[in-house]
Write an enzyme that holds these catalytic residues in place. Sequence first.
Site, PDB file in Angstrom:
ATOM      1  N   LEU A  15       0.366 -10.951  -3.515  1.00  0.00           N
ATOM      2  CA  LEU A  15      -1.077 -10.987  -3.781  1.00  0.00           C
ATOM      3  C   LEU A  15      -1.343 -10.628  -5.235  1.00  0.00           C
ATOM      4  O   LEU A  15      -1.838 -11.435  -6.018  1.00  0.00           O
ATOM      5  CB  LEU A  15      -1.807 -10.017  -2.839  1.00  0.00           C
ATOM      6  CG  LEU A  15      -3.267  -9.711  -3.180  1.00  0.00           C
ATOM      7  CD1 LEU A  15      -4.132 -10.955  -3.084  1.00  0.00           C
ATOM      8  CD2 LEU A  15      -3.801  -8.592  -2.286  1.00  0.00           C
ATOM      9  N   ASP A  16      -1.004  -9.401  -5.589  1.00  0.00           N
ATOM     10  CA  ASP A  16      -1.122  -8.912  -6.959  1.00  0.00           C
ATOM     11  C   ASP A  16       0.084  -8.041  -7.224  1.00  0.00           C
ATOM     12  O   ASP A  16       0.087  -6.877  -6.827  1.00  0.00           O
ATOM     13  CB  ASP A  16      -2.421  -8.120  -7.125  1.00  0.00           C
ATOM     14  CG  ASP A  16      -2.559  -7.448  -8.490  1.00  0.00           C
ATOM     15  OD1 ASP A  16      -1.749  -7.751  -9.388  1.00  0.00           O
ATOM     16  OD2 ASP A  16      -3.464  -6.608  -8.645  1.00  0.00           O
TER      17      ASP A  16
END
Length: 295
Positions: free
Chosen positions: A32-33
């Site tokens: 995601l990040d």
Amino acid sequence: HFVSSSYISPEMQDLHECALKKNLCFVNEVGLDPGIDHSISHALVAAYKNSAAFSAANKHSFISYCGGLSDTPNDFCYKFSWSPLGVLKALMSPSVSIREGDTYHVTKPWKAVELYPLPMPWGAEEFEVYPNRDSLPFIDQYHLNGGLSIKQFVRGTLRYKGWKNAWQDIFSEVDLLEPANVQSRLTELSDELWHTFAYKEGEADRVILTVELKVENDSEVVWHQQYILDTLGNAQGSAMAQLVSNSVALGVEAVLANDISAGVSAAPHEPVLVERWLNRTKELSDHFVLIDHLI
């Protein structure tokens, strides 16, 4: 082959030549990040560079913030889905970003917390954000190098408004820890927080990710677009788990299809692969929009 959602460590980068010789793909930063934020960043930069507004004379402001949050804010403005130790250690990590054209160093994240309003069409909200890690290498990764003027460049963390005040006691304690006592006290504090603020079974989490690129020429905004993702966990699992695991799965599929070159690499920037990641993200999200602030 190897696929991971984690950042590329120096030890991983050192394997690049070996992977090339063996024709192996060591793909990292496809969660995601880092991960989906990379795909969004590549999409924004490519759209800008292909627009009539693109010019080396422009000044560029890039902002990327992500937060794993509880469904609704509690008094602590946070809940934990796994050991809080990682979050506590991150509070002791310095960050480097760019602000008003200058390098911006932060030694303690809580001293750089700012309010950040998000213009979400489904209901605007105001959050707190702060820079995270070293943002500067991502200027090259996102192809904003080559002499372009960077006014602002930051990758950071997003929290509910009120987070800084709610965590003030923790910040004060962490700030005063002696080096010899750091590990033991953080472990104790992690256990205490896990007992009090862990997700309950079946409780939904929330993920918010926003990436924004604003471009100015002589103080006039000539290009300004922003992606916003906002989604909740559901019967299929937590929002965080679904977004991370599906992104990793796309990485595995891309390796098996020979869509990614050998060697050590991060989330791909090729347009067809970026589109694939963004389409899957949209399928998984309650809200996933691109806002053009000049329309």
